[in-house]
Structures are given as C-alpha cells and as structure tokens.
Design a protein around this motif. Structure first.
Motif, short mmCIF file in Angstrom:
data_model
loop_
_atom_site.label_atom_id
_atom_site.label_comp_id
_atom_site.label_asym_id
_atom_site.label_seq_id
_atom_site.Cartn_x
_atom_site.Cartn_y
_atom_site.Cartn_z
N THR A 58 -20.72 -64.68 -22.27
CA THR A 58 -19.59 -63.74 -22.14
C THR A 58 -20.08 -62.36 -21.76
OG1 THR A 58 -19.72 -63.30 -24.51
CG2 THR A 58 -18.12 -64.97 -23.80
N TRP A 59 -21.32 -62.30 -21.29
CA TRP A 59 -21.83 -61.01 -20.80
C TRP A 59 -21.00 -60.54 -19.60
CZ3 TRP A 59 -27.15 -63.73 -20.95
CH2 TRP A 59 -27.77 -63.52 -22.20
N CYS A 60 -20.91 -59.22 -19.41
CA CYS A 60 -20.18 -58.69 -18.25
C CYS A 60 -20.85 -59.21 -16.97
CB CYS A 60 -20.24 -57.17 -18.19
SG CYS A 60 -19.80 -56.35 -19.72
N PRO A 61 -20.05 -59.52 -15.96
CA PRO A 61 -20.66 -59.94 -14.70
C PRO A 61 -21.63 -58.86 -14.23
CG PRO A 61 -18.27 -60.18 -14.64
CD PRO A 61 -18.59 -59.47 -15.92
N GLY A 62 -22.84 -59.28 -13.89
CA GLY A 62 -23.82 -58.31 -13.41
C GLY A 62 -24.74 -57.79 -14.48
N CYS A 63 -24.48 -58.11 -15.73
CA CYS A 63 -25.35 -57.65 -16.83
C CYS A 63 -26.78 -58.12 -16.61
CB CYS A 63 -24.82 -58.18 -18.15
SG CYS A 63 -25.91 -57.80 -19.55
N GLY A 64 -27.74 -57.26 -16.90
CA GLY A 64 -29.14 -57.61 -16.72
C GLY A 64 -29.59 -58.76 -17.60
N ASP A 65 -28.85 -59.02 -18.67
CA ASP A 65 -29.28 -60.05 -19.61
C ASP A 65 -29.30 -61.45 -19.00
OD1 ASP A 65 -29.54 -57.97 -21.35
OD2 ASP A 65 -27.84 -58.49 -22.63
N PHE A 66 -28.48 -61.68 -17.97
CA PHE A 66 -28.50 -62.99 -17.29
C PHE A 66 -29.90 -63.27 -16.75
CE2 PHE A 66 -23.91 -62.13 -16.97
CZ PHE A 66 -23.38 -63.36 -17.32
N GLY A 116 -26.40 -57.71 -31.03
CA GLY A 116 -26.09 -56.90 -29.85
C GLY A 116 -25.70 -57.85 -28.74
N CYS A 117 -25.34 -57.30 -27.57
CA CYS A 117 -25.08 -58.18 -26.43
C CYS A 117 -26.32 -59.04 -26.20
CB CYS A 117 -24.83 -57.35 -25.18
SG CYS A 117 -23.32 -56.36 -25.27
N SER A 118 -27.48 -58.38 -26.26
CA SER A 118 -28.74 -59.07 -26.06
C SER A 118 -28.93 -60.20 -27.08
CB SER A 118 -29.88 -58.07 -26.20
OG SER A 118 -29.64 -57.26 -27.35
N ASP A 161 -34.07 -54.03 -22.78
CA ASP A 161 -33.90 -52.58 -22.92
C ASP A 161 -32.91 -52.06 -21.87
OD1 ASP A 161 -34.17 -49.89 -23.27
OD2 ASP A 161 -36.35 -49.81 -22.93
N ASN A 162 -31.69 -51.75 -22.33
CA ASN A 162 -30.70 -51.19 -21.41
C ASN A 162 -30.42 -49.72 -21.70
OD1 ASN A 162 -29.29 -51.45 -23.76
ND2 ASN A 162 -27.91 -53.06 -23.04
N ARG A 163 -31.18 -49.17 -22.64
CA ARG A 163 -31.11 -47.76 -22.99
C ARG A 163 -29.71 -47.33 -23.44
NH1 ARG A 163 -35.34 -45.38 -18.39
NH2 ARG A 163 -37.14 -46.30 -19.39
N TYR A 177 -26.34 -48.75 -26.45
CA TYR A 177 -25.78 -49.80 -27.30
C TYR A 177 -24.65 -50.43 -26.52
CZ TYR A 177 -28.12 -48.21 -31.61
OH TYR A 177 -29.05 -47.89 -32.56
N GLY A 178 -24.82 -51.68 -26.15
CA GLY A 178 -23.79 -52.35 -25.36
C GLY A 178 -22.67 -52.87 -26.22
N LEU A 179 -23.01 -53.71 -27.19
CA LEU A 179 -21.98 -54.43 -27.94
C LEU A 179 -21.02 -53.50 -28.68
CD1 LEU A 179 -21.19 -57.42 -28.47
CD2 LEU A 179 -22.35 -57.20 -30.65
N PRO A 188 -30.44 -53.88 -17.15
CA PRO A 188 -29.38 -52.87 -17.06
C PRO A 188 -28.03 -53.29 -17.61
CG PRO A 188 -30.62 -52.96 -15.02
CD PRO A 188 -31.07 -54.13 -15.85
N CYS A 189 -27.38 -52.33 -18.26
CA CYS A 189 -26.01 -52.49 -18.73
C CYS A 189 -25.12 -51.89 -17.66
CB CYS A 189 -25.82 -51.75 -20.05
SG CYS A 189 -24.09 -51.69 -20.59
N VAL A 190 -24.37 -52.77 -16.99
CA VAL A 190 -23.57 -52.29 -15.85
C VAL A 190 -22.27 -51.66 -16.31
CG1 VAL A 190 -24.53 -53.93 -14.18
CG2 VAL A 190 -22.58 -54.63 -15.58
N THR A 191 -21.95 -51.80 -17.56
CA THR A 191 -20.68 -51.29 -18.05
C THR A 191 -20.79 -49.88 -18.64
OG1 THR A 191 -20.03 -53.55 -18.51
CG2 THR A 191 -18.70 -51.83 -19.54
N PHE A 192 -21.86 -49.63 -19.39
CA PHE A 192 -21.93 -48.35 -20.11
C PHE A 192 -23.04 -47.41 -19.66
CE2 PHE A 192 -19.89 -51.28 -23.20
CZ PHE A 192 -18.66 -50.64 -23.27
N ASN A 193 -23.97 -47.90 -18.86
CA ASN A 193 -25.08 -47.02 -18.48
C ASN A 193 -25.12 -46.85 -16.96
OD1 ASN A 193 -27.51 -45.71 -18.00
ND2 ASN A 193 -28.52 -46.70 -19.75
#
Ligand code: TPP
Ligand code: SF4
Lengths: 589, 288
Positions: free
Chosen positions: B17-25, B52-54, B122-124, B126-128, B201-206
């Motif tokens: 359920t990560w945002c599309p484009g999230c680095g975690d994929f 966390g999202c991670s 490391d997305n620098r 807090y995503g979740l 990278p966190c594409v939503t918040f950073n």
C-alpha cells in the motif's frame, strides 16, 4: 543452649561481609543444620553499613527474627545497629587493635571477645583473612567443629589454589586458639549441634536460574538491576554447559526484544529485571502477547516507585504485572512463595508460556531473591521436571494448519484458543508475526469480525488454562479455623512461623498462600466460610487484597507493610491478633 | 530447494500500500533478489521489520518474519540469530525507526556484530505519520512540526556506525536496482553486522531529497579507485559533508561475527531431553 541460633557479621560495604557470612552459612548447612540468611542494609543511618545474618537450627527455619546470639563486629556501628537484637549473654567478637574499635563499650551483660583479627591474619599469611580469623573465633564460641568451616573455605577458595585454602584454614585455627587461650573462662553456653543431613543452601535468584536451566531454557538476555542481577550472574557460566547463552543487553528494551527474538526462533527464552526495568519492558510486552510468543519475564520486586529503595523489600508491582501495557493483554502471573518454589514456578512458567503461547510474569521479591535457605536436595528433584512445548508443528503435521493456497496459520482460530506453532526453518511454515491485529495467517487486518475473533481466541487461552491447570493456593494452619489469612509471595514462610506465636495465644487461623496471581483460584467459598479474612502483603495499598475483594465481592481486612523490611514472625503474629480483634489496620506508616 | 528459489518466492500475496513511486518498492525488490541470489529461501530466512512505511516490508515479503515495536527491530534480529545461527536474518526499517527511537540499539547492534544485515530505508522524513522531520532531515527542511526546519544537524549514520566499530558500512540508492542489489548482497555475505543505508525517496512528503537529487549528487565509489578496507579512507568519506556516496564505504575483512566469537552454532529450539537435561543434578550439588 537455644535450638535456634542467630549469628551475624557486620561492617562496611567492601569489608567482605557477604562472602564471610556465606562461608559460615555454608559450613552450618554442611554440618546438617538448617539455615536462613538475610542481608541487612540499614536505612536508619546513611552510609556503607552492611550485615549478613544467619539464623540456624536443627529444625526448618523460614524467616528472620529479632535476636542475635553472636555478632562479629568489624565497625562500632555494627554494634549500635544491632543493639536492639543483642541480649544477655550475646557474644561480640571484634578487633580492639583496630583504631576505630579501640574504645567500643561492650555492655556488661554481654561476652566481650576482643581478638586481634588483623594481627592473627597476618601471621597466617595476610591481613585480608581477618574475617576468617573471626570465623574461627566464632566456631570456638559456639563449640562448632572447625572442620565444617574447612570444607566451606575449600569451596570458596579452592579455585585460588591449595596454598590459599591452607592459609585460610590456618587463619581460622589462629582465631579459635586465641579464644581458647585468652578467654578460657568466658561463659559461652552456645553449642551448635550437627546432624547427618545433607542440605543445599541457595537463594531465590539462584533457584530461578537453576529452574530455567532445568526447564531447557537456552537463552537469557538481561540488564543489571538489583535485586534481579543474580539471576544473570548465576546463568552466566552455567547455561553454556547446557547449550545456552546469556547476553547483557544495552537496556531492558533491548533485553526483552532479544529474548523475544530468541523465543520466535524457537528457543526457551527468559529475561529478568526489577520494577524500573518492567516499566521499560512493558512496551514490548504487548507485542509478545499479540504475536503469541512464549516468554518468561521475571520481576524481582523491590521498593518503588521510580528508583525507590533498591535494596529494600516490597511487593508493589502487582498492579503493573496484572494490568501493565496498553490494550488488553492475556498473561500469566505466577508468584513463588519460597526459594524452592522459585525453582518449580520457573519450570512451570516455561511450560505455561509454551502451552498457551503467552508471556508469563514470574513475580519474585527481594526478600526471597537475596535470602538463602537450606533444603533437602530432593526438593530440587530434576527427575520430576517435565517439559511441555505445546502445539509445535513440523513438516509432516503442518499441512493440517495451512490455507488452501499453502499459507501457514500461526493464529488459527481454535476451540482452546491455542494455535499451531512452527519454528523458523520448518518447510511450509513461513509467516509473519506482528503487533498489528492480524488474521489467522498473521497478516494485518482491520476487519471487525476477525478482530473480535482474534481477541476472543487470545482470551480463551486463559479459560482453557483454568480448566486444565491447577491454580490452587497452598494451605497451612488449621483447616477448620474461622479466621482466614491470605497472602502471596515470600510472606508465606513468616506466616507459617507466626502460627507458633498465634498458637501460644490460642488464636486459630487458616492460611492460604497464593502462588498464582493470574489466573488465580476462586476464593469465594473460602471467604464465605470464614468469619474474618485478612490479606497480608508488603505494599501500602493492598494490591492483592483489592483483586480478591473484586473476585469475591467481599471486604477483607488488610495488613500492609511497606517500610522496606520484610515481616518478622512475632511482629506479624501481633498484627494478626490486633487486626482480628478489630484494632489497628496498617502497620508501619 | 535453494537452487530453484526465485526472488518472487519472497513476495507475499499482499499488495503493497506504499504510494506509487515510493522508493521502498525498489529497496524491497533489491532485498528479495539479494536473498535469492545468496542461496536463501523463505523457510530459512527471518526478516525483522521496524515501524513506519518502511516497516511494512515484513508484510509484503514472504518468509519467517516479525514486525516489532517502533525502534527495536535490531535486538529482535540479534535474538533470532543467536538462537538459531542457521537462519538468514535481515532487519529492515526507516531512518526514524533506526536513528531516532532506535539509535541506542543501533550503536550496540554495530558493536555486537551479530551476523545479519540491516537495511535502513532512509527517506529523511517520517512517512507513516505524515511528514514530520526525521533525524536525517536537513537542518532547514521545513515540515509540519518544524516550520523553520529542525535547526539541528542531521544524524550521520555512517559516521555513527564507523565510530561504534562497524565491520561493514554501505550506502545505496533504491532506484539504482543493480547496484542496490549488489550492495545488499555484500552485506548479507559479510560475516558480521552488514549495515546498508539506502536512499529510498518519499515521493509524498519529501520534495528535497528526491530521485533527481540523488541521481545527480551520488558518487558511486565503484567508479573510483576507492579501497573499502582502508579505515582511514572510510573516515574521510563518511565525514565528507559535501558529497554523498554509494557503495561499500568500509568493510573489515577480518570481521568475526558474534556467533563465531561466542561459539554459538546450534539451533536452540532443540530440547533433546524429556525432563531436565542430563547432569542437571550437578547444578543442585553445587549448593552443598
Ligand atoms: C512508540 C511509538 N511512538 C510513535 C509511533 C508512531 N510512528 C509510527 S511510524 C513513525 C515514524 C517512522 O519514520 P521512519 O522510520 O522514518 O519510517 P517511514 O515511515 O518514513 O518509512 C512514528 C513516529 C509508534 N508507532 N510507536
Ligand atoms: S508516505 Fe512516503 S515513505 Fe510512505 S509510502 Fe508514501 S512515499 Fe513511501
């Protein structure tokens, strides 16, 4: 010649008080005498005063008393601190050559044995043996065969080589001879009878560690804290012989998480701490329960809150163990009542943890953890230890617990609430555990039905355990008495001794000592049959009294002690009499 | 079995359920490939995830796994590995999880040197919890809880690891799939604590530490004549405030894992006796 003999050595922390006391206690135990030891860290005067007290008898001894027959005083304060317990004819052994001891006044009615401990120790090979010289003098004062001391000196110093052992034996002889020669007329009417019995002497922390090894525990992670550290010290150096491992973690948060990891990997795993550490562990406690991981968590209670009085007795963590943690968490809370029970309850804790896949709290207390007691070795009968690992599945049986697509169900909804368990490495068992609410496969869910099913399933384990296990209290005193005394933890021994005092005054009581705090026996019938119920515990608010009142919907009387000192038998007998007579409630403000 | 294992065997049937484009994929794919490539399979692998999202990674992977409490994944992983050294243990979490609430455990996990790999996404940020500053956020990075920026220097995880006696320190970038996989593989193969900080990278918040930013700024050590066994050189690199590096920054080739130095080689889940172990009565005799 009193059957019950009390001896102590006191001085400053660093004087070797504990080890000297222990050498004497062991000598007594090897001579077939029962022993009960206690450690005294005075709270009246700040400073380094410390004492090791030994009560010994040919009969079983279960508690401390307010009486000292022979005192080895390394400092003047030792005499001051113990003045109340000294009596006509008490013997005081000290070194008058020591500058601080030069002007001590030994009361007229006591026996003054001024022995040049240091000088004699130097003659035997080194001033460091001055306490052993005192032990030799104590043997003479009590007509106790010095050869028993030899064997415990050998045990203590054997590792350091034969020469050291011989020097110590010599030091003890010099102390003995000095008293023989210089106080030939001293009126020493003590005589410590010996018997052919073989006893073992150990404390609660050691018994917990031994119980863990006996139960097949392989992994221990802990962080040092008084009075739980001895569990780790005991296991380190011993558990390795049985294929296990001890880790000193960076803190209690890590300790419980390390132990959780090992438990998930399939090892019988344990951690031990005291109040402040339990607070920190509570965060992970919920995960342990929700992920249904078997884990034994020992809390050796001390005086709280916060850092409280680290070296003092209290049973104040009960509410924390029963209710600690956010959300609702099924758990077992066991409270051993004697040093021997520390062993057996630890064994049982591992079985309950694995059979029901829940965390188990073992609630010991300082008074039991640091107290050594003698037992017949059969009291620790290793052949009677049983191991029940619960519902572990292997490659062959796993199929019965898989979904149609082959997913393993570690949280399968079952009638008894217990699900199958697959150790990592088991083919077909791969699954995730999580603190999030989950479905049967362990996958996160917020589905309302599944949430209710999982909560019910976890709680059902408690009901199952109530049906299958015996949570009865231990019973003492007169089974038909109208007065019922209820207690838990280390107070049992003191209460059993208090029976004698109560008997002298024709007060009949029935005692129920409750080693199971949760789940616990239903005491409603017992309460209804009694005229008066009194709950005895070492805390201010009556935490156990509260739960039994809640269970039975009946008010009880309470005896609470929270000054940091464990109950003494005569004092407790008085409190009971007063409470039953409707006088006084709380002791010790 | 392991010869037939494909990286998709490590995939669970749960859709991320990560945002599309999230680095975690990309980070997760690399981890699964590295596990398969190093001969592991889901039944001998244990993944410990943070919060966390991670930390959701444990749900999306198929293996033995635990999703711990916030910040404490490392001690869980160490416990698993010590109790059964036959398992391949991989710990994963975020920068908040690992360097904030879990910072204490990080230092000690590094010192302990248990043979496992630790992958920090490391997305620098807090995503979740929806975009607050993390310990690796830049000093002037504006977030809902730090409108003027944290105004504190970021934690330097690589330097922290080196100072704590790390035996393997690496950094990778989730979108550089091949390099990322290779680096994680080296961490797995390392005999000891294999630490990899992954820019994920966190594409939503950073909107500062983006794919473009890392693509443009990262220096791949493999393209230089860098020697990762040279601790002095590593010191210089991890303290270099002007550049970010990709690759293995330090590896102690003499590293001996905790299990080796402590003689742990058996699976502690075995209790090969019915009652107390043989010789247990000796434990009682000691107290005579
Ligand atoms: C004890 C505790 N405190 C706070 C939280 C809330 N929380 C969940 S995730 C998170 C931060 C995660 O940040 P990071 O590790 O960087 O992971 P990301 O979501 O960015 O991948 C926090 C504070 C929590 N779950 N537990
Ligand atoms: S919020 Fe950021 S870190 Fe979380 S899933 Fe979305 S992009 Fe990834």
């Amino acid at each position: 010649m009193p059957a019950d003999f009390n001896w102590a050595i006191g001085g400053e922390a660093g004087d070797g008080i504990d080890s000297t006391g222990k050498i004497f206690a062991q000598a007594l135990s090897r001579a077939g005498r029962h022993v009960f030891t206690s450690k005294d860290f005075a709270s009246r005067i700040r400073g380094g005063y410390t004492a090791y007290k030994v009560r010994t008898s040919t009969e079983k001894v279960r508690s401390v008393v307010d009486r000292l027959d022979v005192l080895v005083a390394l400092t003047p304060r030792t005499i001051e601190e113990n003045m109340d317990e000294l009596h006509d004819g008490s013997v005081i052994i000290y070194d008058g050559d020591r500058t601080t001891m030069a002007d001590v006044d030994i009361p007229e009615n006591m026996v003054d044995l001024d022995v040049p401990l240091k000088a004699l120790a130097e003659d035997a090979g080194g001033a460091i043996m001055r306490n052993v010289v005192a032990l030799g003098a104590a043997c003479e004062a009590t007509s106790f065969d010095i050869e028993h001391l030899d064997s415990s000196l050998k045990k203590r110093f054997g590792d350091k080589g034969q020469a050291i052992v011989e020097n110590n034996k010599q030091a003890a002889r010099l102390g003995q001879e000095y008293v023989q020669e210089n106080y030939p007329d001293a009126d020493l009417d003590y005589e410590l009878e010996t018997t052919d019995n073989d006893y073992v002497l150990l404390n609660g922390d050691e018994a917990i560690g031994m119980g863990a090894i006996a139960a097949g525990c392989k992994y221990y992670a802990g962080y040092p804290i008084t009075p739980a550290t001895d569990v780790m010290t005991y296991l380190k150096g011993r558990i390795e012989h049985f294929g296990g491992h001890v880790v000193q973690a960076e803190d209690e948060l890590a300790a419980i998480n390390l132990a959780l990891g090992a438990a998930r990997a399939g090892a019988r795993s344990m951690t031990a701490t005291s109040g402040p550490g339990i607070d920190l562990m509570t965060e992970t406690f919920g995960l342990v329960a929700t992920s249904e991981t078997p884990l034994v968590i020992v809390d050796v209670m001390r005086s709280g809150p916060s850092t409280g009085m680290p070296t003092k007795q209290e049973q104040g963590d009960l509410n924390m163990l029963l209710y600690g943690g956010h959300g609702e968490i099924p758990r077992f809370v066991l409270a051993p009542t004697t040093v021997n029970e520390c062993f057996w309850k630890t064994v049982e804790a591992f079985n309950l943890a694995e059979k029901y896949q829940t965390p188990v709290y073992l609630a010991a207390d300082l008074a039991m953890a640091v107290t050594e007691q003698t037992f017949e070795p059969e009291a620790f009968d290793m052949d009677a230890v049983e191991i029940d690992r619960g519902k572990v599945v292997d490659e062959d049986t796993i199929e019965d617990h898989q979904t149609e697509s082959g997913g393993f169900k570690p949280h399968e909804i079952t009638d008894d609430g217990v699900s199958p368990r697959a150790f990592p490495g088991t083919a077909g068992g791969a699954h995730m555990s999580t603190g999030l609410e989950h479905d049967e496969q362990g996958r996160r869910t917020e589905d309302t039905e599944m949430r209710v099913k999982q909560v019910d399933k976890r709680n059902r384990k408690v009901e199952t355990a109530k049906e299958r296990e015996d949570f009865s209290p231990r019973e003492f005193g007169d089974p038909d008495a109208d007065n019922l005394i209820v207690t838990w933890g280390s107070n049992e021994g003191t209460l059993v001794e208090a029976l004698e005092y109560l008997d002298d005054d024709d007060v009949d009581v029935r005692i129920l000592s409750c080693p199971y705090i949760f789940p616990r026996a239903d005491l409603t019938e017992e309460f209804e049959a009694a005229d008066q119920v009194v709950v005895v515990e070492c805390n201010a608010t009556g935490q156990f009294a509260d739960v039994v009142e809640h269970d039975t919907l009946q008010r009880v009387k309470r005896i609470n002690k929270y000054d940091g000192v464990q109950f003494k038998a005569d004092e407790l007998a008085n409190d009971i009499k007063e409470t039953l007579a409707g006088e006084g409630q709380e002791v010790e403000a | 079995m392991s010869s037939q294992v494909r990286f998709t065997d490590f995939k669970s049937d749960k859709q991320p359920t990560w945002c599309p484009g999230c680095g975690d994929f990309g980070t997760m794919n690399g981890m699964m490939k590295a596990l398969a490539e190093t001969g592991n399979d889901p039944d001998n692998t244990f993944v410990v995830a943070g919060i966390g999202c991670s930390g959701k990674i444990g749900t999306y992977m198929h293996s033995y796994a635990i999703h711990g409490v916030h910040g404490r994944a490392l001690p869980v992983g160490a416990g698993v590995k010590m109790a059964n050294p036959d398992l391949e243990v991989m710990v994963a979490g975020g920068d908040g999880d690992g360097y904030s609430i879990g910072a204490g455990h990080f230092v000690h996990a590094v010192r302990r040197n248990v043979d496992m790999s630790y992958v920090v996404m490391d997305n620098r940020i807090y995503g979740l919890t929806k975009g607050q500053a993390s310990p690796t956020s830049r000093e002037d990075f504006e977030t809902s809880t730090t409108p003027e920026g944290p105004q504190q220097p970021p934690v330097n995880p690589l330097a922290l690891a080196l100072a704590s006696g790390a035996t393997f320190i690496a950094q990778s970038f989730s979108s550089d799939a091949l390099r990322h996989q290779e680096i994680v593989q080296k961490a797995i193969e390392h005999d000891g604590f294999g630490f990899v900080n992954v820019f994920s990278p966190c594409v939503t918040f950073n909107d500062v530490d983006t794919y473009d930013y890392f693509r443009d700024s990262l220096v791949d050590l493999q393209e230089t004549d860098y020697d990762p066994t040279d601790r002095e050189a590593a010191k210089e690199k991890v303290l270099d405030a002007d550049k970010e590096y990709m690759g293995v920054l330090y590896q102690d080739e003499e590293s001996q894992s905790y299990e080796q130095t402590h003689g742990l080689d058996s699976d502690m889940s075995d209790i090969d006796h019915d009652g107390a172990p043989e010789d247990a009565m000796d434990l009682v005799r000691e107290f005579y």
